[in-house]
Each structure stands twice: as structure tokens, then as C-alpha cells.
Design a protein around this motif. Structure first.
Motif, short mmCIF file in Angstrom:
data_model
loop_
_atom_site.label_atom_id
_atom_site.label_comp_id
_atom_site.label_asym_id
_atom_site.label_seq_id
_atom_site.Cartn_x
_atom_site.Cartn_y
_atom_site.Cartn_z
N GLU A 50 -1.66 2.40 -2.86
CA GLU A 50 -2.67 3.44 -2.67
C GLU A 50 -2.26 4.79 -3.23
O GLU A 50 -3.10 5.68 -3.31
CB GLU A 50 -3.00 3.57 -1.18
N ALA A 51 -1.02 4.95 -3.60
CA ALA A 51 -0.50 6.23 -4.08
C ALA A 51 -0.73 7.28 -3.01
O ALA A 51 -0.12 7.21 -1.96
CB ALA A 51 -1.07 6.59 -5.43
N GLY A 52 -1.59 8.25 -3.25
CA GLY A 52 -1.84 9.29 -2.26
C GLY A 52 -0.55 9.92 -1.79
O GLY A 52 0.33 10.28 -2.58
N GLY A 53 -0.40 10.02 -0.47
CA GLY A 53 0.79 10.62 0.13
C GLY A 53 2.07 9.84 -0.12
O GLY A 53 3.16 10.38 -0.01
N ALA A 88 4.67 10.36 -3.99
CA ALA A 88 5.89 11.16 -4.13
C ALA A 88 7.10 10.41 -3.56
O ALA A 88 8.20 10.51 -4.10
CB ALA A 88 5.73 12.50 -3.44
N LYS A 89 6.88 9.64 -2.51
CA LYS A 89 7.98 8.89 -1.90
C LYS A 89 8.45 7.76 -2.82
O LYS A 89 9.65 7.54 -3.00
CB LYS A 89 7.56 8.35 -0.55
N VAL A 90 7.50 7.04 -3.40
CA VAL A 90 7.86 5.97 -4.32
C VAL A 90 8.51 6.56 -5.57
O VAL A 90 9.49 6.01 -6.09
CB VAL A 90 6.64 5.09 -4.66
N ALA A 91 8.02 7.69 -6.04
CA ALA A 91 8.64 8.36 -7.19
C ALA A 91 10.08 8.75 -6.87
O ALA A 91 10.97 8.63 -7.72
CB ALA A 91 7.83 9.59 -7.60
N ARG A 92 10.34 9.17 -5.64
CA ARG A 92 11.70 9.54 -5.25
C ARG A 92 12.60 8.30 -5.19
O ARG A 92 13.75 8.34 -5.59
CB ARG A 92 11.70 10.26 -3.89
N ILE A 93 12.06 7.18 -4.70
CA ILE A 93 12.82 5.93 -4.71
C ILE A 93 13.20 5.58 -6.15
O ILE A 93 14.34 5.21 -6.43
CB ILE A 93 12.00 4.78 -4.07
N GLU A 94 12.24 5.71 -7.06
CA GLU A 94 12.51 5.41 -8.47
C GLU A 94 13.54 6.36 -9.05
O GLU A 94 14.39 5.96 -9.85
CB GLU A 94 11.21 5.45 -9.27
N TYR A 95 13.49 7.63 -8.66
CA TYR A 95 14.48 8.61 -9.11
C TYR A 95 15.89 8.19 -8.69
O TYR A 95 16.81 8.17 -9.50
CB TYR A 95 14.14 9.99 -8.53
N TYR A 96 16.05 7.84 -7.40
CA TYR A 96 17.37 7.42 -6.92
C TYR A 96 17.80 6.11 -7.57
O TYR A 96 18.98 5.92 -7.88
CB TYR A 96 17.40 7.30 -5.40
N ASP A 97 16.86 5.23 -7.78
CA ASP A 97 17.16 3.96 -8.44
C ASP A 97 17.77 4.24 -9.82
O ASP A 97 18.83 3.71 -10.16
CB ASP A 97 15.87 3.16 -8.57
N HIS A 98 17.13 5.10 -10.57
CA HIS A 98 17.63 5.45 -11.90
C HIS A 98 18.97 6.19 -11.80
O HIS A 98 19.90 5.90 -12.55
CB HIS A 98 16.60 6.31 -12.64
N LYS A 103 0.81 -1.22 0.00
CA LYS A 103 0.00 0.00 0.00
C LYS A 103 0.84 1.27 0.00
O LYS A 103 0.48 2.25 -0.66
CB LYS A 103 -0.96 0.01 1.19
N SER A 104 1.94 1.29 0.74
CA SER A 104 2.76 2.49 0.86
C SER A 104 3.98 2.49 -0.04
O SER A 104 4.43 3.56 -0.45
CB SER A 104 3.22 2.68 2.31
N ASN A 105 4.55 1.31 -0.31
CA ASN A 105 5.82 1.26 -1.03
C ASN A 105 5.74 0.59 -2.39
O ASN A 105 6.75 0.50 -3.08
CB ASN A 105 6.88 0.54 -0.17
N ASP A 106 4.58 0.09 -2.75
CA ASP A 106 4.38 -0.57 -4.05
C ASP A 106 5.42 -1.66 -4.29
O ASP A 106 5.96 -1.81 -5.38
CB ASP A 106 4.41 0.47 -5.18
N ALA A 107 5.70 -2.44 -3.24
CA ALA A 107 6.68 -3.53 -3.35
C ALA A 107 6.13 -4.63 -4.25
O ALA A 107 5.06 -5.18 -3.98
CB ALA A 107 7.03 -4.08 -1.98
N GLN A 108 6.88 -4.95 -5.29
CA GLN A 108 6.47 -6.03 -6.20
C GLN A 108 6.92 -7.39 -5.69
O GLN A 108 6.41 -8.41 -6.13
CB GLN A 108 7.07 -5.85 -7.60
#
Length: 165
Positions: free
Chosen positions: A127-130, A133-143, A95-100
Motif C-alpha cells: 500500500e506504500a503510504g505511511g 518510508a519504512k520499506v525504503a529505510r529497510i532497503e537502505y540498510y540492506d544496501h 501491505k506494510s512491508n512489501d514482503a516478496q
């Protein structure tokens, strides 16, 4: 239908077999990747690549503690693997971290708790929501940290088998 990849090392083979049957009885499509290497890092990376490549929506990795599988799977760009030993953590991982990928430790939890944890994890969606932005930042650092990784860094250490991943 949800397609799930699963794999374990020797320390968790018995629990993996129980979970394959449990998930199969729920009508889920399960693919076992346990034979993709002798070392848990090879197994974890191979399964994680299957998720990134779109062969499966979710993955389950099992070893003695779940720690090594989690660390290894998270080396694959685009993967968020979460070590969970309780229902709440499993739910929040989705729900919070979109862990696959969820990782479990066969020497830490028993079969009934593992089934309950997987049920919670599979019933949860991002759930996205709040958290978006955190998951997007994780993806940013991942890249950011993986875009310049060279082939030399991906080679197996000298003297180690370089399993095909």
C-alpha cells in the motif's frame, strides 16, 4: 499472470505438495525449487535469488517452523521474507512491508490454515503510504550492509556441501 516460486525442505514436503496443487487449481504459475539443495539455507537462498533476479514475483518457503527459511532468505540483498502463521500477519507482510516471500512452518500450521494464509497474502498488495518510508529505510540498510560483503563471507563452512545457488 502471477509467477510464484515455492520450495520446501524434507520437513515440509507434504504441505508443499498440497499447496502446489491448491495454487495450481487457482490458475497460478508455480515453479518448485525444492530440489536446489539438501540444506534449507541453500534452498531458501536459491529461491530468494530467483525473486531478486525477476524470475518470479513472489515466493513461498516451507520448513518445520518456517524460521530457518525466513532467516536464510533474508540474507539475500533485496529480499523481505516474512514468517506468517496467521492471516493478519500475512496480509500486513504484503501491505506494510512489501514482503516478496512468505515462510510457513509445516509443524506449526495445518494445510487448511496454510491455504487460508496464502490466499490472504496473495490477495494483498503493498500500500506504500505511511509504510513507504519504512520499506525504503529497510532497503537502505540492506544496501548499506551488503555493499562491501566479500566473496569469502559467501563461502560454505569447511566440510559443508556448497550447493550451487
Amino acid at each position: 499472470m502471477l509467477s510464484i516460486a515455492i520450495a520446501s525442505d524434507d520437513a515440509a514436503r507434504e504441505l508443499k505438495d498440497i499447496l502446489v496443487q491448491f495454487l495450481g487449481n487457482k490458475g497460478l504459475e508455480i515453479k518448485d525449487y525444492s530440489d536446489t539443495g539438501n540444506l534449507y539455507p541453500d534452498i531458501a537462498v536459491h529461491l530468494a535469488q530467483q525473486i531478486v533476479n525477476g524470475a518470479h514475483q513472489r515466493g513461498i518457503l516451507l520448513c518445520g517452523t518456517g524460521i530457518g527459511m525466513s532467516i536464510s532468505a533474508n540474507k539475500v540483498p533485496g529480499i523481505r521474507a516474512a514468517l506468517c502463521h496467521d492471516n493478519y500477519s500475512a496480509e500486513r507482510a504484503r501491505k506494510s512491508n512489501d514482503a516478496q516471500i512468505i515462510t510457513l512452518g509445516a509443524r506449526v500450521i495445518g494445510p487448511e490454515l496454510a491455504k487460508s494464509i496464502l490466499t490472504s497474502w496473495l490477495a494483498s498488495e503493498f500500500e506504500a503510504g505511511g509504510s513507504a518510508a519504512k520499506v525504503a529505510r529497510i532497503e537502505y540498510y540492506d544496501h548499506q550492509f551488503h555493499q562491501n560483503a566479500g566473496e569469502a563471507k559467501n563461502a560454505a563452512p569447511a566440510g559443508e556441501a556448497n550447493e550451487k545457488t
